[in-house]
Write an enzyme that holds these catalytic residues in place. Structure first.
Site, PDB file in Angstrom:
ATOM      1  N   GLY A 284       0.807  -1.212   0.000  1.00  0.00           N
ATOM      2  CA  GLY A 284       0.000   0.000   0.000  1.00  0.00           C
ATOM      3  C   GLY A 284       0.840   1.261   0.000  1.00  0.00           C
ATOM      4  O   GLY A 284       0.450   2.283  -0.575  1.00  0.00           O
ATOM      5  N   ARG A 285       2.014   1.192   0.627  1.00  0.00           N
ATOM      6  CA  ARG A 285       2.895   2.357   0.628  1.00  0.00           C
ATOM      7  C   ARG A 285       3.361   2.704  -0.781  1.00  0.00           C
ATOM      8  O   ARG A 285       3.567   3.876  -1.107  1.00  0.00           O
ATOM      9  CB  ARG A 285       4.089   2.093   1.544  1.00  0.00           C
ATOM     10  CG  ARG A 285       3.735   2.200   3.005  1.00  0.00           C
ATOM     11  CD  ARG A 285       4.776   1.629   3.927  1.00  0.00           C
ATOM     12  NE  ARG A 285       4.338   1.777   5.321  1.00  0.00           N
ATOM     13  CZ  ARG A 285       4.820   1.070   6.327  1.00  0.00           C
ATOM     14  NH1 ARG A 285       5.763   0.168   6.118  1.00  0.00           N
ATOM     15  NH2 ARG A 285       4.359   1.270   7.560  1.00  0.00           N
TER      16      ARG A 285
ATOM     17  N   GLU B 194      -0.731   5.695   5.801  1.00  0.00           N
ATOM     18  CA  GLU B 194       0.054   4.485   5.468  1.00  0.00           C
ATOM     19  C   GLU B 194       1.392   4.468   6.212  1.00  0.00           C
ATOM     20  O   GLU B 194       2.399   3.968   5.717  1.00  0.00           O
ATOM     21  CB  GLU B 194       0.310   4.379   3.957  1.00  0.00           C
ATOM     22  CG  GLU B 194      -0.909   4.479   3.083  1.00  0.00           C
ATOM     23  CD  GLU B 194      -1.817   3.278   3.188  1.00  0.00           C
ATOM     24  OE1 GLU B 194      -1.482   2.334   3.927  1.00  0.00           O
ATOM     25  OE2 GLU B 194      -2.873   3.285   2.538  1.00  0.00           O
TER      26      GLU B 194
END
Length: 381
Positions: free
Chosen positions: A243-244, A364
């Protein structure tokens, strides 16, 4: 203008062309009004699903495209450049699907993934709590087993798509064994006992709803447990690592949009009888902005290529998120400076880009946490 890309296949080139058309025709014209009115763009996510853009890195068997992360992230960047809330939403949805795609049974994947990847079901990722943000292992939302159900009680905080999503990939505590006592449940939005608090009042990304999710004895069927009990924290971290990269791609898209706006303005704005782009002070500012965008893009793409090759990429993902989001903050700030007083008004989009850039340094995992991750990786921990 879009940056030139080196894509691995003709199929990927065609996909990026389609993405740019959707971004130009279906997203960009709506962005300013929706953000000004804090309107959630649910239909745009359905459009992305119908266009095949919601499941790019996931297997074709369940409606995905089976494409490399390198390609998927460039799609995210193009969408974020047109409308940041939708780009972030695409990244969050992809992350929300990860635990199911990675650790769900085939029966679970057959049941849920096609509608998720096709756009009928929009996801949210419910990990953070008010006291457990950076310290995610301290979460306290509890799931107690009761026959064929889990009874879930607690509050999740800062949930992107909170109150708008159709499902919540939710990390819960099933035992008191620290990070080993966390499990992952796939919770339907219509579950009795689950509700959303009023949306947060944010400085940017106002078209993307963020809210607390309240679990008040919500009964969740045990067949919605993803993986085994106690595997939730590892699943959460694995999803965050990928997700980062999505947030890094969003940040680059936002920075590219700000750079494009600044260059266009500097070309047409005249002072002292010539375009301001011809003044060295503006030239150097734009050059530094371009260098920041190109460097950030190269950083996230290299991390994605490592992921695609099956190599360790945790450190590279943290670096990409850190570099890209810091670059977005600098570039959007400088874009406002290039436009001068006009940049401080809502007649131009750069003031919105600046407000949107800030949160990329926070969610995040804050950029301070990214430095912790990088340092621990360097120490071999």
């Amino acid at each position: 203008m879009p940056a030139e890309r080196l894509l691995p296949t003709t199929e990927a080139e065609d996909l990026l062309k389609l993405t740019r058309e959707i971004a130009r025709d279906e997203l960009a014209p709506l962005a300013a009004q929706h953000e000004d009115q804090a309107r959630f763009p649910r239909e745009r996510f359905r459009l992305l699903g119908r266009s095949g853009l919601l499941g790019l890195p996931y297997p074709e068997r369940w409606g995905g495209a089976g494409l490399p992360y390198e390609v998927y992230l460039q799609v995210v960047e193009e969408i974020a450049a047109a409308w940041m809330s939708v780009g972030v939403g695409l990244s969050v949805h992809t992350m929300s699907c990860y635990p199911l795609a990675e650790r769900g049974t085939d029966e679970q994947r057959d049941r849920f993934l096609p509608d998720m990847l096709g756009g009928d079901l929009l996801g949210a990722y419910a990990l953070s709590e008010s006291h457990a943000g950076s310290d995610a292992a301290a979460l306290s939302t509890r799931a107690r087993r009761d026959g064929d159900d889990y009874v879930v009680t607690g509050t999740k905080a800062w949930i992107t798509h909170g109150g708008q999503a159709d499902f919540y990939t939710t990390m819960v505590r099933t035992s008191d064994d620290g990070s080993r006592g966390i499990s992952c449940l796939l919770v339907d939005a219509a579950t009795p006992g689950l509700s959303a608090a009023p949306p947060e009042r944010k400085m940017g990304l106002t078209g993307s709803t963020t809210a607390q999710m309240l679990f008040d004895g919500a009964r969740v069927s045990a067949d919605r447990l993803l993986g085994a009990e106690g595997e939730g924290f590892k699943l959460a971290l694995d999803a965050l690592n990928s997700g980062r990269l999505g947030i890094a791609a969003c940040a680059v898209g936002l920075a590219q949009a700000a750079l494009d706006e600044a260059v266009a303005y500097a070309r047409q704005r005249t002072q002292f009888g010539r375009s301001i782009i011809d003044f060295q002070g503006v030239e150097f500012l734009l050059a530094d902005m371009a260098a920041a965008v190109e460097s950030a893009r190269a950083t996230y793409l290299e991390a994605a290529r490592r992921r695609d090759r099956g190599l360790p990429f945790v450190r590279q993902a943290a670096i990409a998120k850190l570099v890209a989001t810091d670059a977005a903050m600098r570039v959007t700030t400088d874009a406002v400076q290039v436009l001068g007083g006009a940049g401080y008004t809502r007649d131009f989009p750069v003031e919105r880009y600046l407000r949107e850039a800030k949160v990329t340094q926070i969610f995040e995992g804050t950029n301070q946490i990214q430095r912790v991750v990088i340092a621990r990786q360097l120490k071999g921990r």
